[in-house]
Scaffold this active site. Structure first.
Site, PDB file in Angstrom:
ATOM      1  N   CYS A  92       0.650  -1.120  -0.060  1.00 46.29           N
ATOM      2  CA  CYS A  92       0.080   0.076   0.077  1.00 46.29           C
ATOM      3  C   CYS A  92       0.682   1.306  -0.078  1.00 46.29           C
ATOM      4  O   CYS A  92       0.442   2.422  -0.284  1.00 46.29           O
ATOM      5  CB  CYS A  92      -1.095  -0.124   1.404  1.00 46.29           C
ATOM      6  SG  CYS A  92      -2.112  -1.300   1.431  1.00 46.29           S
ATOM      7  N   HIS A 368      -9.411   2.803  -2.003  1.00 44.36           N
ATOM      8  CA  HIS A 368      -7.864   2.497  -1.653  1.00 44.36           C
ATOM      9  C   HIS A 368      -7.316   1.757  -2.784  1.00 44.36           C
ATOM     10  O   HIS A 368      -7.325   0.504  -2.805  1.00 44.36           O
ATOM     11  CB  HIS A 368      -7.725   2.048  -0.379  1.00 44.36           C
ATOM     12  CG  HIS A 368      -6.359   1.460  -0.171  1.00 44.36           C
ATOM     13  ND1 HIS A 368      -5.231   2.282  -0.416  1.00 44.36           N
ATOM     14  CD2 HIS A 368      -5.756   0.491   0.805  1.00 44.36           C
ATOM     15  CE1 HIS A 368      -4.161   1.395   0.048  1.00 44.36           C
ATOM     16  NE2 HIS A 368      -4.482   0.737   0.604  1.00 44.36           N
ATOM     17  N   CYS A 398      -0.031   2.595   6.415  1.00 42.93           N
ATOM     18  CA  CYS A 398       0.233   1.263   6.821  1.00 42.93           C
ATOM     19  C   CYS A 398       0.591   0.490   5.371  1.00 42.93           C
ATOM     20  O   CYS A 398       0.149   0.748   4.736  1.00 42.93           O
ATOM     21  CB  CYS A 398      -0.237   0.628   7.621  1.00 42.93           C
ATOM     22  SG  CYS A 398      -2.247   0.388   6.980  1.00 42.93           S
TER      23      CYS A 398
END
Length: 412
Positions: A92, A368, A398
């Site tokens: 991510c 996301h 994160c």
């Protein structure tokens, strides 16, 4: 040391990440990123022959997203073939890391002009990966699994919520607030400066707005949703036969997980791409650009891979310490809402005013697109600092494997 400046930032809207249902789902990943490259080139009169490197994040580098999607996108956009590219994966965090690495090359004096960004077509990769019930980030490496058992990220979120005593109600409240802020931002055009409308190759409009938000979300509607990650705790993990419950028990044998995350307080599955132009001051002056921001600090940290999602706080602290700043010196914060507990813990542990964090909503409302998200958040931060006439912003998130990148930018 040479300073690295952000000249401009652009991105697609985020489209629903379901094959055949999302407005961007039919695009090839490199073609979608090329659309952003074309847009940011056009509005800045970018001479692509001058680009030293293109640094792109992409997390699931398989199939259509393999073969250095960054280079393929640059070529697809018609950029000069001398503009080389590299594609990286920090899960991510790839979209922040791509910007950080491009900036580091400029700050070192090795490069004058770079483009950084990210892309993720979750509508595509969802067709290639196993269902949640048997997905791990260790790729089936059983020796690694013995050293560091790593459950699914959603299980990690529920573990952290349990260990840190976050209730479902307070996490749902944060999700509702994310929806409210996102709807306000969309309605008032706060994202318009960065968004490049995506057109199909036949000239018809594919998407020019955020597609994922769910207006009207309330505490009552969220309370009716079933928790997600409780449902596959006893499913076999890939290539090993163990279950996620057994993986958790290896490291936390006495932990009775209180499952609190569901579809409404977790990040949305979407497609998207983003790009930023970065240069040193000498190049900007030469071509007549006025930089929008300066990158003043960058950091990356690693931590417990089993809990996986706890590193944004130490990453933020590391980035602040490197330039002698504290949280009081930061005007706005962006923390990716991978799961509600990540944002809640970030706010609580750093003692932040919630009114300064994710002021235009986050991934629970907007989605996301994994490796694109970090670059999108930097663009969002830059636009909002300008809109509010503020100066400094910190962005972090994160990542899988227990890591977090961070970046601090300052308007110029």
């Amino acid at each position: 040391m040479t300073h690295a400046y952000i000249i401009d930032a652009a991105r697609t809207p985020r489209g629903i990440g379901k094959a055949g249902k999302g407005s961007l789902s039919e695009f090839h990943p490199s073609r979608l990123l090329a659309k952003v490259f074309e847009g940011i080139q056009s509005r800045n009169n970018l001479n692509t022959a001058d680009i030293d490197d293109v640094v792109v994040g992409c997390s699931s580098q398989v199939g259509k997203q393999g073969s250095c999607v960054g280079r393929m996108a640059a070529l697809d956009a018609g950029w000069d073939t001398s503009a080389s590219a590299v594609t990286l994966d920090r899960f991510c965090g790839s979209g922040i890391t791509s910007v950080n690495l491009a900036a580091a090359n400029i700050m070192s004096g090795m490069d004058d002009l770079c483009v950084a960004g990210g892309v993720e077509m979750m509508s595509y990769t969802a067709t290639l990966t196993p269902e949640y019930g048997n997905r791990t980030v260790d790729g089936g490496n059983l020796h690694l699994r013995d050293l560091h058992p790593q459950p699914h990220q959603g299980v990690c979120a529920d573990m952290i919520a349990t260990l840190d005593s976050f209730s479902r109600e307070e996490l749902d409240a944060l999700a509702v607030e994310s929806q409210i802020r996102a709807q306000h931002a969309v309605a008032n055009g706060y994202f318009d400066k960065s968004i490049i409308p995506v057109f199909n190759d036949d000239g018809t409009l594919a998407l020019d707005r955020e597609e994922f938000p769910r207006p009207g979300t309330t505490m009552e509607t969220l309370a009716a949703l079933p928790t997600v990650f409780s449902q596959f705790m006893d499913a076999p993990v890939d290539n090993g036969g163990e279950t996620f419950r057994q993986l958790v028990a290896r490291k936390y044998p006495d932990l009775d997980i209180n499952h609190v995350h569901h579809a409404g307080n977790s990040s949305g599955v979407v497609d998207g791409a983003a790009a930023l132009i970065l240069s040193n001051k000498a190049y900007a002056d030469k071509v007549g650009w006025k930089p929008r921001a300066r990158i003043i600090s960058m950091a990356t940290v690693g931590g417990d891979p089993t809990l996986m999602l706890n590193e944004p706080v130490p990453a933020a602290r590391k980035a602040l310490a490197r330039v002698g700043m504290t949280v009081d010196d930061i005007d706005l914060f962006e923390i990716n809402e991978a799961f509600s507990v990540v944002a809640a813990k970030f706010i609580r542990d750093l003692g932040l005013d919630p009114a300064k964090v994710n002021v235009n909503g986050g991934a629970m409302a907007l989605g996301h697109p994994i490796a694109a998200t970090g670059s999108i958040l930097i663009a969002t931060m830059l636009d909002e600092l300008e809109r509010r006439d503020l100066n400094t912003g910190l962005i972090t998130m994160c990542t899988g494997g227990g890591m977090a990148p961070a970046i601090i930018i300052e308007r110029v």
